[in-house]
Design a protein around this motif. Structure first.
Motif, PDB file in Angstrom:
ATOM      1  N   GLY A  63       0.795  -1.217   0.000  1.00 11.75           N
ATOM      2  CA  GLY A  63       0.000   0.000   0.000  1.00 11.75           C
ATOM      3  C   GLY A  63       0.828   1.267   0.000  1.00 11.75           C
ATOM      4  O   GLY A  63       0.312   2.335   0.298  1.00 11.75           O
ATOM      5  N   VAL A  64       2.122   1.166  -0.322  1.00  8.62           N
ATOM      6  CA  VAL A  64       3.013   2.325  -0.307  1.00  8.62           C
ATOM      7  C   VAL A  64       3.714   2.429  -1.660  1.00  8.62           C
ATOM      8  O   VAL A  64       4.207   1.434  -2.188  1.00  8.62           O
ATOM      9  CB  VAL A  64       4.073   2.191   0.813  1.00  8.62           C
ATOM     10  CG1 VAL A  64       5.044   3.356   0.762  1.00  8.62           C
ATOM     11  CG2 VAL A  64       3.412   2.100   2.171  1.00  8.62           C
ATOM     12  N   LYS A  65       3.749   3.639  -2.203  1.00 12.25           N
ATOM     13  CA  LYS A  65       4.481   3.893  -3.448  1.00 12.25           C
ATOM     14  C   LYS A  65       5.395   5.089  -3.211  1.00 12.25           C
ATOM     15  O   LYS A  65       4.960   6.134  -2.750  1.00 12.25           O
ATOM     16  CB  LYS A  65       3.510   4.184  -4.585  1.00 12.25           C
ATOM     17  CG  LYS A  65       4.203   4.447  -5.900  1.00 12.25           C
ATOM     18  CD  LYS A  65       3.207   4.780  -6.990  1.00 12.25           C
ATOM     19  CE  LYS A  65       3.977   5.098  -8.262  1.00 12.25           C
ATOM     20  NZ  LYS A  65       3.321   6.113  -9.037  1.00 12.25           N
ATOM     21  N   LEU A  66       6.681   4.929  -3.526  1.00  9.96           N
ATOM     22  CA  LEU A  66       7.663   5.995  -3.367  1.00  9.96           C
ATOM     23  C   LEU A  66       8.061   6.556  -4.723  1.00  9.96           C
ATOM     24  O   LEU A  66       8.200   5.815  -5.683  1.00  9.96           O
ATOM     25  CB  LEU A  66       8.929   5.467  -2.685  1.00  9.96           C
ATOM     26  CG  LEU A  66       8.796   4.878  -1.294  1.00  9.96           C
ATOM     27  CD1 LEU A  66      10.135   4.333  -0.842  1.00  9.96           C
ATOM     28  CD2 LEU A  66       8.298   5.915  -0.319  1.00  9.96           C
ATOM     29  N   THR A  67       8.258   7.858  -4.763  1.00 12.14           N
ATOM     30  CA  THR A  67       8.789   8.524  -5.945  1.00 12.14           C
ATOM     31  C   THR A  67       9.927   9.410  -5.484  1.00 12.14           C
ATOM     32  O   THR A  67       9.727  10.288  -4.641  1.00 12.14           O
ATOM     33  CB  THR A  67       7.703   9.370  -6.641  1.00 12.14           C
ATOM     34  OG1 THR A  67       6.555   8.565  -6.858  1.00 12.14           O
ATOM     35  CG2 THR A  67       8.204   9.923  -7.950  1.00 12.14           C
ATOM     36  N   PHE A  68      11.115   9.163  -6.016  1.00 12.30           N
ATOM     37  CA  PHE A  68      12.306   9.921  -5.612  1.00 12.30           C
ATOM     38  C   PHE A  68      12.844  10.673  -6.814  1.00 12.30           C
ATOM     39  O   PHE A  68      13.306  10.074  -7.771  1.00 12.30           O
ATOM     40  CB  PHE A  68      13.368   8.964  -5.049  1.00 12.30           C
ATOM     41  CG  PHE A  68      14.460   9.656  -4.305  1.00 12.30           C
ATOM     42  CD1 PHE A  68      14.222  10.235  -3.070  1.00 12.30           C
ATOM     43  CD2 PHE A  68      15.735   9.745  -4.841  1.00 12.30           C
ATOM     44  CE1 PHE A  68      15.230  10.880  -2.373  1.00 12.30           C
ATOM     45  CE2 PHE A  68      16.748  10.391  -4.162  1.00 12.30           C
ATOM     46  CZ  PHE A  68      16.501  10.962  -2.918  1.00 12.30           C
ATOM     47  N   ASP A  69      12.743  12.011  -6.766  1.00 13.48           N
ATOM     48  CA  ASP A  69      13.237  12.870  -7.843  1.00 13.48           C
ATOM     49  C   ASP A  69      14.362  13.739  -7.300  1.00 13.48           C
ATOM     50  O   ASP A  69      14.108  14.704  -6.575  1.00 13.48           O
ATOM     51  CB  ASP A  69      12.121  13.772  -8.384  1.00 13.48           C
ATOM     52  CG  ASP A  69      10.997  12.988  -9.029  1.00 13.48           C
ATOM     53  OD1 ASP A  69      11.283  11.919  -9.582  1.00 13.48           O
ATOM     54  OD2 ASP A  69       9.847  13.448  -8.970  1.00 13.48           O
ATOM     55  N   GLY A  70      15.591  13.396  -7.640  1.00 12.15           N
ATOM     56  CA  GLY A  70      16.730  14.179  -7.165  1.00 12.15           C
ATOM     57  C   GLY A  70      16.856  14.109  -5.657  1.00 12.15           C
ATOM     58  O   GLY A  70      17.201  13.086  -5.100  1.00 12.15           O
ATOM     59  N   ASP A  71      16.544  15.211  -4.999  1.00 10.54           N
ATOM     60  CA  ASP A  71      16.632  15.259  -3.545  1.00 10.54           C
ATOM     61  C   ASP A  71      15.269  15.222  -2.876  1.00 10.54           C
ATOM     62  O   ASP A  71      15.178  15.332  -1.654  1.00 10.54           O
ATOM     63  CB  ASP A  71      17.362  16.542  -3.107  1.00 10.54           C
ATOM     64  CG  ASP A  71      18.817  16.536  -3.519  1.00 10.54           C
ATOM     65  OD1 ASP A  71      19.345  15.434  -3.772  1.00 10.54           O
ATOM     66  OD2 ASP A  71      19.422  17.623  -3.592  1.00 10.54           O
ATOM     67  N   GLU A  72      14.207  15.096  -3.639  1.00 11.34           N
ATOM     68  CA  GLU A  72      12.866  15.156  -3.069  1.00 11.34           C
ATOM     69  C   GLU A  72      12.199  13.802  -3.122  1.00 11.34           C
ATOM     70  O   GLU A  72      12.280  13.085  -4.119  1.00 11.34           O
ATOM     71  CB  GLU A  72      12.018  16.191  -3.808  1.00 11.34           C
ATOM     72  CG  GLU A  72      12.501  17.612  -3.609  1.00 11.34           C
ATOM     73  CD  GLU A  72      11.564  18.607  -4.264  1.00 11.34           C
ATOM     74  OE1 GLU A  72      10.875  18.233  -5.239  1.00 11.34           O
ATOM     75  OE2 GLU A  72      11.520  19.746  -3.797  1.00 11.34           O
ATOM     76  N   LEU A  73      11.520  13.474  -2.033  1.00 11.22           N
ATOM     77  CA  LEU A  73      10.831  12.200  -1.913  1.00 11.22           C
ATOM     78  C   LEU A  73       9.337  12.453  -1.775  1.00 11.22           C
ATOM     79  O   LEU A  73       8.909  13.257  -0.943  1.00 11.22           O
ATOM     80  CB  LEU A  73      11.355  11.430  -0.692  1.00 11.22           C
ATOM     81  CG  LEU A  73      10.744  10.079  -0.395  1.00 11.22           C
ATOM     82  CD1 LEU A  73      11.090   9.085  -1.505  1.00 11.22           C
ATOM     83  CD2 LEU A  73      11.250   9.557   0.932  1.00 11.22           C
TER      84      LEU A  73
END
Length: 146
Positions: A63-73
């Motif tokens: 039930g968890v989805k992570l998106t990591f763009d550069g330094d931002e989560l």
């Protein structure tokens, strides 16, 4: 599911090397923080998660989805809530809990925590069927005579 690349934790103090955290670790932290919030019945899972739980393996990252763009989560959390709770109040509590736990355990700042309410789980009610009288027919002695 998060990407397969590890997330590098930056430190303000001099270190002996770099620290990398697998995305699955972050998913587990977020999943536990969200599922332990009052009002959350369960997290959304897949068929594979359900089969694993049948065999006794608890899946904390579901039930968890992570998106990591550069330094931002950015985190997306998919939950089912208990019937009768205030949805905005529980969603805000989930956001606060997830942000606090990730900051405390990894020192990562979140850009956003999106809470997706997938459904509401009603309370289980007592069984209404009498096992001795399945078809709800009156006994012979109970019938009225005209």
């Amino acid at each position: 599911m998060a990407e397969d690349t590890n997330i590098i934790l930056e430190s303000k103090e001099p270190a002996l090397g770099k620290i990398e955290v697998a995305p699955q670790v972050l998913e587990i932290i977020v999943g536990i923080a969200a599922s332990q919030t009052d009002g959350v019945a369960r997290m959304r899972g897949s068929l594979a998660n359900s089969v694993n739980e049948l065999f006794g393996r608890k899946e904390h990252g579901k039930g968890v989805k992570l998106t990591f763009d550069g330094d931002e989560l950015a985190v997306d959390v998919y939950v089912y809530l208990n019937y009768g709770v205030a949805v905005p109040k529980v969603a805000l509590a989930i956001q606060d809990s997830v942000k606090q736990q990730l900051l405390f355990m990894t020192d990562l700042d979140l850009r956003e925590v999106n809470v997706h309410v997938e459904g509401v789980i009603p309370e289980k009610t007592a069984q209404q069927v009498d096992p001795d009288n399945l078809f709800n027919q009156p006994d012979e002695g109970d019938s009225e005579q005209s």
